[in-house]
Design a protein around this motif. Structure first.
Motif, PDB file in Angstrom:
ATOM      1  N   ASP B 457       0.836  -1.210   0.000  1.00 50.55           N
ATOM      2  CA  ASP B 457       0.000   0.000   0.000  1.00 50.55           C
ATOM      3  C   ASP B 457       0.867   1.254   0.000  1.00 50.55           C
ATOM      4  N   ARG B 458       1.876   1.242   0.832  1.00 53.91           N
ATOM      5  CA  ARG B 458       2.717   2.427   0.928  1.00 53.91           C
ATOM      6  C   ARG B 458       3.458   2.676  -0.380  1.00 53.91           C
ATOM      7  N   PHE B 459       3.914   1.598  -0.991  1.00 60.59           N
ATOM      8  CA  PHE B 459       4.633   1.714  -2.259  1.00 60.59           C
ATOM      9  C   PHE B 459       3.712   2.259  -3.343  1.00 60.59           C
ATOM     10  N   GLU B 460       2.495   1.698  -3.357  1.00 62.08           N
ATOM     11  CA  GLU B 460       1.565   2.146  -4.396  1.00 62.08           C
ATOM     12  C   GLU B 460       1.187   3.600  -4.193  1.00 62.08           C
ATOM     13  N   PHE B 461       1.015   3.980  -2.925  1.00 61.97           N
ATOM     14  CA  PHE B 461       0.673   5.379  -2.681  1.00 61.97           C
ATOM     15  C   PHE B 461       1.823   6.292  -3.096  1.00 61.97           C
ATOM     16  N   ARG B 462       3.031   5.813  -2.821  1.00 60.44           N
ATOM     17  CA  ARG B 462       4.188   6.626  -3.181  1.00 60.44           C
ATOM     18  C   ARG B 462       4.264   6.834  -4.703  1.00 60.44           C
ATOM     19  N   GLN B 463       3.993   5.728  -5.399  1.00 59.98           N
ATOM     20  CA  GLN B 463       4.021   5.859  -6.863  1.00 59.98           C
ATOM     21  C   GLN B 463       2.978   6.848  -7.345  1.00 59.98           C
ATOM     22  N   PHE B 464       1.792   6.724  -6.749  1.00 61.99           N
ATOM     23  CA  PHE B 464       0.714   7.638  -7.107  1.00 61.99           C
ATOM     24  C   PHE B 464       1.129   9.084  -6.828  1.00 61.99           C
ATOM     25  N   ARG B 465       1.781   9.263  -5.668  1.00 63.88           N
ATOM     26  CA  ARG B 465       2.175  10.611  -5.281  1.00 63.88           C
ATOM     27  C   ARG B 465       3.252  11.153  -6.228  1.00 63.88           C
ATOM     28  N   ASP B 466       4.191  10.275  -6.610  1.00 65.53           N
ATOM     29  CA  ASP B 466       5.234  10.712  -7.536  1.00 65.53           C
ATOM     30  C   ASP B 466       4.635  11.221  -8.838  1.00 65.53           C
ATOM     31  N   VAL B 467       3.690  10.431  -9.342  1.00 69.30           N
ATOM     32  CA  VAL B 467       3.063  10.827 -10.599  1.00 69.30           C
ATOM     33  C   VAL B 467       2.332  12.151 -10.417  1.00 69.30           C
ATOM     34  N   ARG B 468       1.598  12.253  -9.311  1.00 70.00           N
ATOM     35  CA  ARG B 468       0.835  13.475  -9.054  1.00 70.00           C
ATOM     36  C   ARG B 468       1.773  14.677  -8.930  1.00 70.00           C
ATOM     37  N   ASP B 469       2.869  14.474  -8.164  1.00 71.41           N
ATOM     38  CA  ASP B 469       3.815  15.581  -7.979  1.00 71.41           C
ATOM     39  C   ASP B 469       4.422  16.004  -9.307  1.00 71.41           C
ATOM     40  N   GLU B 470       4.724  14.983 -10.110  1.00 69.99           N
ATOM     41  CA  GLU B 470       5.324  15.268 -11.409  1.00 69.99           C
ATOM     42  C   GLU B 470       4.395  16.126 -12.243  1.00 69.99           C
ATOM     43  N   GLN B 471       3.126  15.705 -12.216  1.00 69.47           N
ATOM     44  CA  GLN B 471       2.145  16.458 -13.002  1.00 69.47           C
ATOM     45  C   GLN B 471       2.023  17.878 -12.483  1.00 69.47           C
ATOM     46  N   GLU B 472       1.938  17.993 -11.170  1.00 69.65           N
ATOM     47  CA  GLU B 472       1.779  19.321 -10.587  1.00 69.65           C
ATOM     48  C   GLU B 472       2.993  20.195 -10.898  1.00 69.65           C
ATOM     49  N   LYS B 473       4.170  19.541 -10.824  1.00 73.70           N
ATOM     50  CA  LYS B 473       5.388  20.305 -11.054  1.00 73.70           C
ATOM     51  C   LYS B 473       5.445  20.806 -12.496  1.00 73.70           C
ATOM     52  N   SER B 474       5.113  19.911 -13.427  1.00 71.30           N
ATOM     53  CA  SER B 474       5.205  20.352 -14.818  1.00 71.30           C
ATOM     54  C   SER B 474       4.172  21.433 -15.091  1.00 71.30           C
ATOM     55  N   ALA B 475       3.008  21.294 -14.448  1.00 73.33           N
ATOM     56  CA  ALA B 475       1.996  22.344 -14.623  1.00 73.33           C
ATOM     57  C   ALA B 475       2.519  23.666 -14.095  1.00 73.33           C
ATOM     58  N   ARG B 476       3.176  23.567 -12.934  1.00 74.72           N
ATOM     59  CA  ARG B 476       3.693  24.784 -12.314  1.00 74.72           C
ATOM     60  C   ARG B 476       4.786  25.415 -13.183  1.00 74.72           C
ATOM     61  N   LEU B 477       5.671  24.532 -13.675  1.00 76.55           N
ATOM     62  CA  LEU B 477       6.761  25.038 -14.512  1.00 76.55           C
ATOM     63  C   LEU B 477       6.233  25.682 -15.781  1.00 76.55           C
ATOM     64  N   ALA B 478       5.231  25.040 -16.344  1.00 74.90           N
ATOM     65  CA  ALA B 478       4.651  25.595 -17.574  1.00 74.90           C
ATOM     66  C   ALA B 478       4.090  26.982 -17.310  1.00 74.90           C
ATOM     67  N   ALA B 479       3.399  27.063 -16.150  1.00 73.07           N
ATOM     68  CA  ALA B 479       2.811  28.359 -15.811  1.00 73.07           C
ATOM     69  C   ALA B 479       3.897  29.409 -15.617  1.00 73.07           C
ATOM     70  N   ARG B 480       4.975  28.952 -14.941  1.00 71.36           N
ATOM     71  CA  ARG B 480       6.045  29.899 -14.651  1.00 71.36           C
ATOM     72  C   ARG B 480       6.767  30.315 -15.934  1.00 71.36           C
ATOM     73  N   ALA B 481       6.965  29.323 -16.795  1.00 76.47           N
ATOM     74  CA  ALA B 481       7.622  29.632 -18.061  1.00 76.47           C
ATOM     75  C   ALA B 481       6.803  30.651 -18.843  1.00 76.47           C
ATOM     76  N   ALA B 482       5.486  30.417 -18.791  1.00 74.03           N
ATOM     77  CA  ALA B 482       4.609  31.356 -19.506  1.00 74.03           C
ATOM     78  C   ALA B 482       4.738  32.748 -18.923  1.00 74.03           C
ATOM     79  N   ALA B 483       4.766  32.781 -17.564  1.00 73.27           N
ATOM     80  CA  ALA B 483       4.884  34.081 -16.899  1.00 73.27           C
ATOM     81  C   ALA B 483       6.216  34.749 -17.247  1.00 73.27           C
ATOM     82  N   ALA B 484       7.274  33.895 -17.263  1.00 74.73           N
ATOM     83  CA  ALA B 484       8.596  34.432 -17.558  1.00 74.73           C
ATOM     84  C   ALA B 484       8.656  34.994 -18.979  1.00 74.73           C
TER      85      ALA B 484
END
Lengths: 338, 566, 186
Positions: B457-484
């Motif tokens: 369970d912990r491993f699966e949650f971690r994987q889920f979180r990694d994917v989620r973080d990755e998505q959030e990060k790329s979204a954030r970076l995209a937004a920041r790049a746009a702002a920049a």
């Protein structure tokens, strides 16, 4: 081996159980000798010797502790049951082959003591009656008494036994009833042979005595013999009421053949029969039913061997479905609070 | 008051071994009082009851008084432990336990000072206390079931039950051969036991109280009847037929009330509660006298010249009480408990614990080594002897073949390991050993499986979180790049250090940070003395410096792996 | 002759139909194979099998792309169980994937730890707590002993400690069957 608790043990062993079973057979044997002469003693000796020799040989081949297992007495019990269920005047090789089959095939090929799914003595009987039906149905005539020397001559083949043998009461009846003459009834047969069954009831009495001893010793429980005898009695009683001309009465059915030997010594074999209380009742009632069916509708005069073997097959299944409720799981026990 | 003519019930099975109880009841309960007998060192294991292991609350070198709490209960399912006499804590370390494994467990080692000085004991007024306060008090007094199961008593003395319970059963049956500690306790301290019973009755609000005693203890029955008569409460002494294991809680409940408590249910679900007589006494001492549980009666019997019962401080090495009974030279084993359920001790230095009701010495004469095991002939003796109505022969088959699922289907865990089946087995099969093996194997596997499930369970949650973080990060970076990009368009000249998205730069920065941190950590290690070390005793400082030395060693070993210039 | 064939054919058709009906009606939805394999794997998530976790390895086995002997933490016992489940031949543990070791947990030397968080990122089951520049520690109960935190640690402050048997985890041993040694007394 590390020895853990309990450190106390009751003084009992497989050997003492088996020897008490052997002891319990003695009253029946005494009656047997009284009515049919000493021939059965020769058969007992032959069977015992063969059984113990075969047991020792197989144990050696299987690299098991020989003395420990030979001295457990289980081979002796099998041998005596074979000797008592085989015809006493049969040729020596008949019982020797039968015993070898019982010990080597029915017992050791399945894993030895405690592992055999079938009753070894009944395997021997069933095999030999299929292979040598004629020899296996020749029983001494009650009227003739045979001394030790005659018995030796007969068993070891120096003379033939046609003159002094006849069929057992069961056999006589079935031959007569299944004969060409459809008008034959039990009554007409009995009228012709008034002493039919005489002696057999005394032997049965001896077995009964031995059986009661085993019950008293708590080596067997009441379930198996009672259910077996009751089912036989019930079937005999009902069928005899419906058709007294062709079906034996209760007393005849219970006292003839090996019924009582089976009830206390064969059906009660712990290894191949059921162990749960309800399972024992079902198992023994099943043997009773099968025996009666084979006696009256089958091809052999006495069906106990086949009946026991058939029920042996079913025993594990019966046990599985008749596990008694464990402590606290009886239906009337419901918690007041949850 | 006296034994009324009331019908008892019966349980199936059971055996009647030789009881051997007379020898140890000839002398009164002894105390180790002679100077040579008094132990100079007590080893008090922290884990003495079912449940969590108490945490030590004393330090090495600390002076403790008799009855002082030295281990605090860890959670509610746990029970405190106390210093059994006054003295100095000389060590808190791993010592061999009175357990068949011979393994060690954390113990408080007490050097006795011989003064046997009590803490200030104050009786507890249970009538003014809330149920929770009563439970906490008993937990902190370390009262556990003294019949052998050492289940924390406070969990069973549930006072906040509406309307009280129907029957309170006091177990004085003591069915196992050789053991006479409850017998002697009832003979000599019946009044205190009855006082404890009355306290329990008040706490539980029990409608009726039955004190069950096997009929092979006439003196104990008589003593208890007198005590019951004197106490003025309507308690009943019930004489039960002697048959092992009539003293098992479930069996005694069955005999007295007719109720069968199945495995997995508690007797309280059936409005019944059952306590041992010694537990009743411990409750009296805790509530009435304010004394925690620090001693118990222990029978020494078997291969000794003078079998006897002793009132023993918890933590006394068993060799001390054995020596007081003149053991015979051919003794080859030490058993804690009786001959039916006892366990072999790894040595004679292990301490008496709250579960120690008997120390049984064995020899080949008293307990002959078992005859060679024969195959099971399915004779069914074991099924007739089983007090739990099991089919031991089937359980044996499945346990032996390691078919654990089937063994559980055939109610392996209903087995109380009373030993009746092994006792009667004509084939001398150590049946109970097979069940013990199967049970501990099943427990271990279940634990392993639940750990694996948790890890999954912990491993699966971690994987889920990694994917989620990755998505959030790329979204954030995209937004920041746009702002920049927007900012660039606005002001092309003063370029702000836009976070570089290239991974290598980021990693380099991180590595530099880590290197700086390592350097700082080194510096700190050399110079700083932590503030919490300023007010410590010399011993504590010595211990700390020993630990520091060990750490330095590790650091030496670790050095070659450190980055060279960090 | 024709009758006999007819009787047998009708019998076969009836029985076949009954079996077919039963197969549809009483169909048992079994666990998918991957789940069953995954249930056998120890969930250490160590990656020694060369797959990134137990589940991917289970999937690879189910697809037939991986051998069953690539899991050192599962050990021989695990390989036997997989062999049983899949009906494959038992194989000894493949040496290139590692060796079977007693179960261990990682322990951080808190004095040396610099709080770099690298091990936290490496831990597949989130069993390490700590924050940047704060000391880290391992939750022993949740550590699977995968050793993935060892390589990233810049100060090598993590060691593996083998779990020893305690009174609580001790198991009763299998009673020795004394039947086989032939003690021939004759």
């Amino acid at each position: 081996m590390a020895h853990n608790s309990p450190y106390l043990t009751k003084a009992s062993s497989v050997q003492s159980v088996m020897l008490r079973v052997v002891l319990a057979l003695i009253p029946g044997i005494v009656a047997y000798v009284w009515f049919f002469g000493p021939a059965v003693l020769i058969q007992l000796g032959l069977a015992s010797f063969t059984a113990i020799a075969a047991e020792a040989l197989v144990l050696k081949l299987r690299k098991r502790p020989i003395w420990r297992f030979v001295s457990d007495g289980s081979a002796l019990v099998t041998a005596w049951l074979i000797a008592l269920s085989f015809p006493p005047l049969g040729p020596w090789w008949l019982i020797v082959v039968g015993t070898l089959v019982a010990i080597i095939v029915a017992k050791h090929l399945y894993g030895g003591l405690g592992q055999n799914p079938f009753n070894p003595a009944m395997v021997a009987f069933a095999l030999m009656i299929v292979a040598y039906p004629l020899l296996m149905s020749r029983w001494p005539n009650v009227a003739t008494s045979i001394n030790f020397q005659q018995a030796c001559e007969l068993i070891f083949g120096a003379s033939t036994m046609d003159a002094i043998t006849s069929a057992t009461p069961l056999d006589t009846l079935r031959t007569a009833l299944h004969g060409a003459d459809a008008s034959t009834t039990i009554q007409t047969v009995l009228a012709k042979t008034p002493r039919l069954g005489h002696g057999w009831d005394w032997i049965a009495g001896g077995y009964l005595l031995g059986g009661l001893y085993l019950l008293q010793q708590r080596i067997i429980t009441w379930h198996l013999p009672t259910a077996f005898l009751l089912s036989m009695a019930l079937l005999a009683g009902v069928s005899n009421q419906l058709d007294p001309a062709h079906f034996n009465g209760v007393a005849f059915e219970l006292l003839s053949g090996g019924t009582l030997l089976a009830a206390f010594f064969i059906v009660t074999d712990p290894v191949s029969s059921c162990t749960t209380p309800r399972g024992k009742l079902i198992f023994a009632a099943g043997v009773g039913l099968m025996t009666w069916v084979i006696r009256h509708f089958g091809g052999y005069p006495d069906g106990i061997a086949f009946a026991v073997l058939l029920m042996n097959v079913a025993a594990p299944l019966i046990d599985m479905y008749t596990q008694p409720p464990v402590f606290g799981q009886k239906s009337d026990m419901k918690p007041k609070h949850d | 008051m006296t034994t009324p003519l009331r019908s008892l019930f019966d349980f199936n099975g059971g055996v009647k071994p030789d009881y051997h109880k007379d020898a140890s009841t000839r002398l009164s309960i002894g105390v180790l009082s002679a100077p040579t007998e008094v132990p100079t060192e007590l080893v008090i294991p922290l884990h003495q009851s079912i449940g969590g292991t108490p945490r030590p609350i004393v330090a090495v070198g600390e002076q403790v008084k008799k009855g002082q709490r030295i281990g605090d209960a860890d959670g509610d399912v746990s029970s405190a432990v106390h210093a059994s006499t006054s003295g100095t804590v000389s060590a808190i370390e791993m010592r061999r336990m009175p357990h068949p494994s011979g393994l060690s467990s954390l113990c408080v080692v007490l050097e006795t000072d011989g003064r046997d000085e009590w803490i200030a004991c104050q009786a507890f007024d249970h009538k003014l206390a809330t149920p929770q306060e009563i439970r906490d008090y008993l937990r902190d007094c370390g009262v556990v079931g003294l019949g052998g199961a050492v289940f924390p008593t406070h969990l069973k003395l549930n006072a906040d039950r509406q309307g009280g319970i129907e029957t309170l059963i006091i177990n004085g049956a003591e069915c196992e051969p050789y053991i006479t500690c409850d017998d002697m306790l009832m003979r000599e301290r019946a009044n205190d036991i009855v006082r404890g019973v009355v306290l329990m009755r008040e706490i539980l609000g029990a409608k009726q109280v039955r004190i069950g005693i096997e009929d092979n203890k006439p003196e104990a029955i008589a003593a208890m009847q007198v005590a019951v008569g004197d106490c003025g409460d309507d308690l009943q002494v019930v004489v039960v037929p002697t048959r092992y294991p009539a003293g098992g809680a479930k069996q005694l409940i069955r005999v007295i009330t007719g109720i069968e408590v199945p495995h997995g249910k508690r007797s309280i679900d059936y409005d019944v509660q059952c306590f041992n007589v010694a537990t009743a006494l411990a409750i009296y001492e805790a509530i009435g006298l304010g004394r925690p549980l620090i001693s118990r009666i222990v029978t020494v019997a078997g291969n000794v010249d003078a079998p006897r019962n002793f009132d023993v401080l918890i933590g006394t090495p068993i060799k001390k009480i054995i020596a007081a009974c003149s053991p015979l030279p051919d003794t080859n084993r030490l058993i804690m408990g009786g001959p039916m359920m006892g366990v072999e001790m790894p040595g004679d230095e292990v301490p008496v614990v709250k579960a120690t009701n008997c120390i049984l010495l064995g020899s080949n004469k008293i307990f002959p080594p078992p005859a060679p095991e024969m195959p099971c002939i399915r004779c069914g003796e074991c099924a007739l002897a089983c007090p739990a109505d099991l089919q031991p022969l089937e359980l044996y088959w499945f346990s032996r073949a390691k078919i654990f699922g089937k063994a559980q289907e055939y109610h392996l865990f209903d087995c109380i390991e009373c030993g009746c089946c092994s006792y009667v087995c004509p084939s001398n099969i150590p049946l109970v050993d097979y069940y013990r093996f199967a049970k501990s194997e099943i427990w271990a596997r279940e634990k392993e499986k639940s750990l694996a499930d948790e890890a999954r369970d912990r491993f699966e949650f971690r994987q889920f979180r990694d994917v989620r973080d990755e998505q959030e990060k790329s979204a954030r970076l995209a937004a920041r790049a746009a702002a920049a990009a927007a900012a660039k368009q606005l002001a092309t000249t003063d370029t702000v250090a836009i976070p570089n998205t290239e991974a290598s730069t980021e990693a380099n920065e991180k590595a530099a940070l880590i290197a700086a941190a390592i350097a700082r950590a080194r510096e700190q290690q050399v110079t700083a003395t932590p503030q919490n070390m300023q007010q410590l005793s010399a011993e504590q400082l010595a211990e700390i410096s020993a630990i520091e030395a060990r750490r330095a060693e590790i650091r030496e070993q670790a050095k070659p792996h450190l980055p060279p210039d960090a | 002759m024709f009758e006999a064939i007819l009787v047998m054919s009708v019998g076969a058709i009836v029985l076949g139909a009954a079996l077919g009906y039963a197969a549809v009606k009483f169909r048992v939805e079994g666990d998918p194979l991957v789940e069953k394999i995954d249930a056998i794997l120890p969930q250490t998530q160590c990656g020694q099998c060369s797959f990134p976790g137990c589940k991917p390895y289970a999937q690879a086995i189910a697809r037939g792309e991986a051998e069953i002997n690539q899991c050192p933490p599962g050990g021989e016992d695990g390989i036997r169980k997989l062999a049983d489940l899949l009906g494959r031949e038992f194989k000894p543990l493949s040496a290139e994937h590692g060796i079977e070791k007693p179960k261990a947990v990682a322990v951080i030397d808190e004095q040396t730890c610099i709080g770099c968080t690298l091990c936290i990122q490496a831990c597949p089951v989130d069993a390490i707590v700590g924050a940047a520049k704060q000391m880290h520690t391992i939750i022993a109960e949740q550590c699977t002993g995968c050793e993935l935190c060892l390589p990233p640690c810049p100060v090598d402050c993590i060691t593996m400690e083998t779990l020893h048997e305690t009174v609580e985890t001790w198991k009763w041993k299998y009673p020795v069957v004394t039947l086989h040694p032939a003690a021939n007394l004759q």
